[in-house]
Write a protein that holds these residues in place. Sequence first.
Motif, PDB file in Angstrom:
ATOM      1  N   LYS A   1      19.075 -11.103  -6.305  1.00  0.00           N
ATOM      2  CA  LYS A   1      19.556  -9.738  -6.541  1.00  0.00           C
ATOM      3  C   LYS A   1      18.903  -8.766  -5.567  1.00  0.00           C
ATOM      4  CE  LYS A   1      20.404 -10.369 -11.452  1.00  0.00           C
ATOM      5  NZ  LYS A   1      20.008  -9.994 -12.806  1.00  0.00           N
ATOM      6  N   ILE A   2      17.665  -9.048  -5.205  1.00  0.00           N
ATOM      7  CA  ILE A   2      16.913  -8.182  -4.299  1.00  0.00           C
ATOM      8  C   ILE A   2      16.482  -9.031  -3.111  1.00  0.00           C
ATOM      9  CG2 ILE A   2      14.939  -6.634  -4.073  1.00  0.00           C
ATOM     10  CD1 ILE A   2      14.910  -6.414  -7.138  1.00  0.00           C
TER      11      ILE A   2
ATOM     12  N   TRP B   1       6.341  -3.344  -8.700  1.00  0.00           N
ATOM     13  CA  TRP B   1       5.416  -2.252  -9.014  1.00  0.00           C
ATOM     14  C   TRP B   1       5.923  -1.455 -10.218  1.00  0.00           C
ATOM     15  CZ3 TRP B   1       0.742  -0.932  -9.045  1.00  0.00           C
ATOM     16  CH2 TRP B   1       0.324   0.395  -9.125  1.00  0.00           C
ATOM     17  N   GLU B   2       7.209  -1.181 -10.250  1.00  0.00           N
ATOM     18  CA  GLU B   2       7.778  -0.448 -11.385  1.00  0.00           C
ATOM     19  C   GLU B   2       7.618  -1.247 -12.672  1.00  0.00           C
ATOM     20  OE1 GLU B   2      11.761   0.419 -10.119  1.00  0.00           O
ATOM     21  OE2 GLU B   2      11.081   1.941  -8.690  1.00  0.00           O
ATOM     22  N   TRP B   3       7.835  -2.567 -12.606  1.00  0.00           N
ATOM     23  CA  TRP B   3       7.665  -3.416 -13.787  1.00  0.00           C
ATOM     24  C   TRP B   3       6.210  -3.375 -14.249  1.00  0.00           C
ATOM     25  CZ3 TRP B   3       4.694  -7.433 -15.414  1.00  0.00           C
ATOM     26  CH2 TRP B   3       5.110  -8.090 -16.570  1.00  0.00           C
ATOM     27  N   TYR B   4       5.293  -3.495 -13.302  1.00  0.00           N
ATOM     28  CA  TYR B   4       3.872  -3.478 -13.649  1.00  0.00           C
ATOM     29  C   TYR B   4       3.476  -2.150 -14.295  1.00  0.00           C
ATOM     30  CZ  TYR B   4      -1.147  -3.315 -13.390  1.00  0.00           C
ATOM     31  OH  TYR B   4      -2.466  -3.164 -13.722  1.00  0.00           O
ATOM     32  N   GLN B   5       4.006  -1.055 -13.792  1.00  0.00           N
ATOM     33  CA  GLN B   5       3.671   0.243 -14.379  1.00  0.00           C
ATOM     34  C   GLN B   5       4.164   0.335 -15.824  1.00  0.00           C
ATOM     35  OE1 GLN B   5       5.318   2.578 -11.040  1.00  0.00           O
ATOM     36  NE2 GLN B   5       3.336   3.597 -11.035  1.00  0.00           N
ATOM     37  N   ARG B   6       5.289  -0.277 -16.120  1.00  0.00           N
ATOM     38  CA  ARG B   6       5.796  -0.295 -17.499  1.00  0.00           C
ATOM     39  C   ARG B   6       5.049  -1.298 -18.366  1.00  0.00           C
ATOM     40  NH1 ARG B   6      10.624  -0.632 -14.717  1.00  0.00           N
ATOM     41  NH2 ARG B   6      10.866  -2.803 -15.362  1.00  0.00           N
ATOM     42  N   ASN B   7       4.434  -2.301 -17.731  1.00  0.00           N
ATOM     43  CA  ASN B   7       3.793  -3.402 -18.451  1.00  0.00           C
ATOM     44  C   ASN B   7       2.403  -3.687 -17.880  1.00  0.00           C
ATOM     45  OD1 ASN B   7       6.288  -4.399 -20.043  1.00  0.00           O
ATOM     46  ND2 ASN B   7       7.005  -4.279 -17.942  1.00  0.00           N
TER      47      ASN B   7
ATOM     48  N   ARG C   1       0.833  -1.208   0.000  1.00  0.00           N
ATOM     49  CA  ARG C   1       0.000   0.000   0.000  1.00  0.00           C
ATOM     50  C   ARG C   1       0.864   1.254   0.000  1.00  0.00           C
ATOM     51  NH1 ARG C   1      -3.169  -3.165   4.156  1.00  0.00           N
ATOM     52  NH2 ARG C   1      -4.976  -3.933   3.012  1.00  0.00           N
ATOM     53  N   LEU C   2       1.930   1.245   0.775  1.00  0.00           N
ATOM     54  CA  LEU C   2       2.813   2.412   0.843  1.00  0.00           C
ATOM     55  C   LEU C   2       3.514   2.649  -0.493  1.00  0.00           C
ATOM     56  CD1 LEU C   2       4.438   1.895   4.357  1.00  0.00           C
ATOM     57  CD2 LEU C   2       2.759   3.625   3.702  1.00  0.00           C
ATOM     58  N   ILE C   3       3.999   1.607  -1.112  1.00  0.00           N
ATOM     59  CA  ILE C   3       4.753   1.750  -2.358  1.00  0.00           C
ATOM     60  C   ILE C   3       3.853   2.137  -3.522  1.00  0.00           C
ATOM     61  CG2 ILE C   3       6.059   0.435  -4.087  1.00  0.00           C
ATOM     62  CD1 ILE C   3       7.460  -0.920  -1.664  1.00  0.00           C
TER      63      ILE C   3
ATOM     64  N   ASP D   1      11.957  -3.622  -1.336  1.00  0.00           N
ATOM     65  CA  ASP D   1      12.633  -3.474  -2.623  1.00  0.00           C
ATOM     66  C   ASP D   1      12.047  -4.420  -3.675  1.00  0.00           C
ATOM     67  OD1 ASP D   1      14.315  -1.562  -1.461  1.00  0.00           O
ATOM     68  OD2 ASP D   1      15.780  -3.085  -0.875  1.00  0.00           O
ATOM     69  N   ILE D   2      11.634  -5.608  -3.247  1.00  0.00           N
ATOM     70  CA  ILE D   2      10.994  -6.561  -4.157  1.00  0.00           C
ATOM     71  C   ILE D   2       9.662  -5.995  -4.641  1.00  0.00           C
ATOM     72  CG2 ILE D   2       9.907  -8.842  -4.299  1.00  0.00           C
ATOM     73  CD1 ILE D   2      12.105  -9.761  -2.252  1.00  0.00           C
ATOM     74  N   VAL D   3       8.876  -5.461  -3.709  1.00  0.00           N
ATOM     75  CA  VAL D   3       7.582  -4.875  -4.068  1.00  0.00           C
ATOM     76  C   VAL D   3       7.791  -3.665  -4.975  1.00  0.00           C
ATOM     77  CG1 VAL D   3       5.509  -3.734  -3.181  1.00  0.00           C
ATOM     78  CG2 VAL D   3       6.421  -5.752  -2.018  1.00  0.00           C
ATOM     79  N   GLN D   4       8.764  -2.816  -4.666  1.00  0.00           N
ATOM     80  CA  GLN D   4       9.047  -1.633  -5.482  1.00  0.00           C
ATOM     81  C   GLN D   4       9.422  -2.040  -6.902  1.00  0.00           C
ATOM     82  OE1 GLN D   4       8.943   1.778  -4.426  1.00  0.00           O
ATOM     83  NE2 GLN D   4       9.060   2.113  -6.623  1.00  0.00           N
ATOM     84  N   SER D   5      10.290  -3.016  -7.037  1.00  0.00           N
ATOM     85  CA  SER D   5      10.714  -3.493  -8.353  1.00  0.00           C
ATOM     86  C   SER D   5       9.531  -4.058  -9.138  1.00  0.00           C
ATOM     87  CB  SER D   5      11.797  -4.563  -8.179  1.00  0.00           C
ATOM     88  OG  SER D   5      12.126  -5.144  -9.410  1.00  0.00           O
TER      89      SER D   5
END
Length: 71
Positions: A41-42, A53-59, A3-5, A47-51
């Motif tokens: 790597k993570i 979320w960023e992937w989902y936003q791109r895809n 929720r925070l991320i 950091d796993i959730v952030q990564s």
Amino acid sequence: TSRLITGREIKALAAPRRAGDPSRLVADAAKAREILGWNPKITELKDIVQSSWEWYQRNPSGYADASRNSI
């Protein structure tokens, strides 16, 4: 953490465990490290959730988009 991320409300339903559900889940890469020489790597949940979320936003359509938007 999620929720925070994401800055989004994520609905959750608390319910009793179903038959066959484990009482707890533990993630440990020790066996993969020992047998395969693999290291994640993570390692931190945030950091796993952030990564992810960023992937989902791109895809936003998942892997259908991933081949066009690969890193």
